[in-house]
Design a protein around this motif. Structure first.
Motif, PDB file in Angstrom:
ATOM      1  N   GLU A  34     -37.178 -31.409 -17.467  1.00 26.08           N
ATOM      2  CA  GLU A  34     -36.354 -30.112 -17.887  1.00 26.08           C
ATOM      3  C   GLU A  34     -37.308 -29.444 -19.105  1.00 26.08           C
ATOM      4  OE1 GLU A  34     -32.257 -29.396 -20.157  1.00 26.08           O
ATOM      5  OE2 GLU A  34     -32.827 -31.179 -20.280  1.00 26.08           O
ATOM      6  N   TYR A  37     -39.173 -26.624 -17.999  1.00 25.55           N
ATOM      7  CA  TYR A  37     -38.543 -25.269 -17.504  1.00 25.55           C
ATOM      8  C   TYR A  37     -37.729 -24.692 -18.651  1.00 25.55           C
ATOM      9  CZ  TYR A  37     -39.849 -26.829 -12.921  1.00 25.55           C
ATOM     10  OH  TYR A  37     -40.555 -27.136 -11.904  1.00 25.55           O
ATOM     11  N   LEU A  38     -38.175 -24.640 -19.979  1.00 24.38           N
ATOM     12  CA  LEU A  38     -37.454 -24.148 -21.188  1.00 24.38           C
ATOM     13  C   LEU A  38     -38.376 -22.906 -21.412  1.00 24.38           C
ATOM     14  CD1 LEU A  38     -36.518 -27.191 -22.986  1.00 24.38           C
ATOM     15  CD2 LEU A  38     -35.136 -26.039 -21.782  1.00 24.38           C
ATOM     16  N   PRO A  77     -25.837 -21.821 -14.385  1.00 27.61           N
ATOM     17  CA  PRO A  77     -26.875 -22.343 -15.206  1.00 27.61           C
ATOM     18  C   PRO A  77     -28.530 -22.137 -14.852  1.00 27.61           C
ATOM     19  CG  PRO A  77     -25.389 -23.960 -14.894  1.00 27.61           C
ATOM     20  CD  PRO A  77     -25.105 -22.909 -13.955  1.00 27.61           C
ATOM     21  N   LEU A  78     -28.692 -21.917 -13.627  1.00 26.99           N
ATOM     22  CA  LEU A  78     -30.146 -21.788 -13.219  1.00 26.99           C
ATOM     23  C   LEU A  78     -30.326 -20.301 -13.494  1.00 26.99           C
ATOM     24  CD1 LEU A  78     -32.360 -22.920 -11.584  1.00 26.99           C
ATOM     25  CD2 LEU A  78     -31.424 -22.299  -9.454  1.00 26.99           C
ATOM     26  N   ASN A  81     -31.214 -19.883 -16.979  1.00 28.17           N
ATOM     27  CA  ASN A  81     -32.473 -20.437 -17.186  1.00 28.17           C
ATOM     28  C   ASN A  81     -33.759 -19.410 -16.760  1.00 28.17           C
ATOM     29  OD1 ASN A  81     -35.018 -21.806 -15.845  1.00 28.17           O
ATOM     30  ND2 ASN A  81     -34.154 -23.500 -17.500  1.00 28.17           N
ATOM     31  N   ASP A  84     -33.626 -16.342 -19.441  1.00 33.34           N
ATOM     32  CA  ASP A  84     -34.202 -16.859 -20.731  1.00 33.34           C
ATOM     33  C   ASP A  84     -35.615 -17.055 -20.742  1.00 33.34           C
ATOM     34  OD1 ASP A  84     -31.762 -17.018 -22.090  1.00 33.34           O
ATOM     35  OD2 ASP A  84     -31.359 -18.894 -21.703  1.00 33.34           O
ATOM     36  N   ARG A  85     -36.236 -17.717 -19.730  1.00 34.83           N
ATOM     37  CA  ARG A  85     -37.597 -17.969 -19.576  1.00 34.83           C
ATOM     38  C   ARG A  85     -38.268 -16.587 -19.362  1.00 34.83           C
ATOM     39  NH1 ARG A  85     -37.468 -21.737 -14.484  1.00 34.83           N
ATOM     40  NH2 ARG A  85     -39.781 -21.138 -14.612  1.00 34.83           N
ATOM     41  N   CYS A 104     -31.564 -12.188 -11.682  1.00 38.33           N
ATOM     42  CA  CYS A 104     -31.218 -13.773 -11.971  1.00 38.33           C
ATOM     43  C   CYS A 104     -30.170 -14.374 -11.216  1.00 38.33           C
ATOM     44  CB  CYS A 104     -31.224 -13.904 -13.208  1.00 38.33           C
ATOM     45  SG  CYS A 104     -32.844 -13.690 -14.336  1.00 38.33           S
ATOM     46  N   ALA A 152     -35.871 -25.256 -11.619  1.00 37.71           N
ATOM     47  CA  ALA A 152     -35.545 -25.830 -13.228  1.00 37.71           C
ATOM     48  C   ALA A 152     -34.479 -26.975 -13.031  1.00 37.71           C
ATOM     49  CB  ALA A 152     -35.275 -24.526 -13.701  1.00 37.71           C
ATOM     50  N   THR A 154     -31.340 -28.061 -15.119  1.00 44.86           N
ATOM     51  CA  THR A 154     -30.485 -27.441 -15.996  1.00 44.86           C
ATOM     52  C   THR A 154     -29.436 -28.584 -16.282  1.00 44.86           C
ATOM     53  OG1 THR A 154     -29.082 -26.651 -14.172  1.00 44.86           O
ATOM     54  CG2 THR A 154     -30.505 -25.287 -14.744  1.00 44.86           C
ATOM     55  N   TYR A 187     -24.031 -22.380 -21.394  1.00 40.59           N
ATOM     56  CA  TYR A 187     -25.094 -21.444 -20.999  1.00 40.59           C
ATOM     57  C   TYR A 187     -24.788 -20.179 -21.412  1.00 40.59           C
ATOM     58  CZ  TYR A 187     -28.123 -24.879 -18.780  1.00 40.59           C
ATOM     59  OH  TYR A 187     -28.893 -25.789 -18.447  1.00 40.59           O
TER      60      TYR A 187
END
Length: 201
Positions: A34, A37-38, A77-78, A81, A84-85, A104, A152, A154, A187
């Motif tokens: 994890e 993938y932050l 959640p994906l 993620n 955010d990335r 996304c 990722a 999550t 999330y």
């Protein structure tokens, strides 16, 4: 000869492999992966036109789209993620934030949903403020900025692992549903709803 369609609209899931839930290495491995993938930074220091409340608005919109379209629990959640990335490596304008959220969602639904969200549908959810061409071109932009690293880990990936390891985990059929709902709300960053669901002040 009569051909009858007997497909069921319900989402079918694979059988559980109990060996995975008995293996003590799984959760530490998830936690380790994890971290890869932050987001690499607090992107609000990088972004000069985006504020935290704007992220909350867009993620709540993404949640509503997922709920109305009955997306699998892993999609939101994906997608968040990915967003955010992306924001931690690419500066955008506030007018592009919903476009990013829609893109996304498109990518995450292709990876984690049996019925992906279509570009036209996502344009409709933006009240056509985003065009087909925008999402189509941004899909490649997002993928390139994420360097095609899309697997990722999550919060959703921990739910089954934790529930199956608890002796009372399978006593309630609602436990998994409520757990996935809590993950989705976390999330979005909606502090009021998280406090309500967890009984906090």
């Amino acid at each position: 000869m009569e051909i009858t369609c007997i497909e069921n609209a319900a989402v079918l899931h694979a059988e559980k492999d109990m060996n995975i839930f008995r293996d003590e290495r799984v959760i530490p491995s998830l936690k380790e992966r994890e971290l890869t993938y932050l987001p690499h930074c607090n992107y609000f220091e990088l972004q000069d036109d985006i504020q935290p409340y704007m992220r909350k608005v867009v993620t709540m919109w993404m949640l509503e789209v997922c709920e109305e379209q009955k997306c699998e629990d892993a999609v939101l959640p994906l997608a968040v993620n990915f967003m955010d990335r992306f924001l931690s490596v690419c500066v955008i304008k506030r007018q592009q934030l919903q476009l990013l959220g829609a893109t996304c969602l498109l990518i995450a639904s292709k990876l984690r949903s049996a019925n992906r969200l279509g570009i036209e549908l996502l344009c409709t959810y933006t009240d056509n403020s985003v065009s087909y061409e925008h999402i189509f071109s941004w899909e490649l932009l997002v993928l390139s900025k994420l360097q095609w690293n899309l697997c990722a880990i999550t919060g959703y990936d921990y739910v089954d692992q934790i529930i199956e390891r608890c002796p009372w985990g399978n006593e309630s059929s609602l436990l998994r549903r409520h757990s996935n709902t809590l993950v989705s709300i976390c999330y979005t960053g909606n502090d009021d709803e998280i406090a309500f669901l967890t009984g906090g002040a």
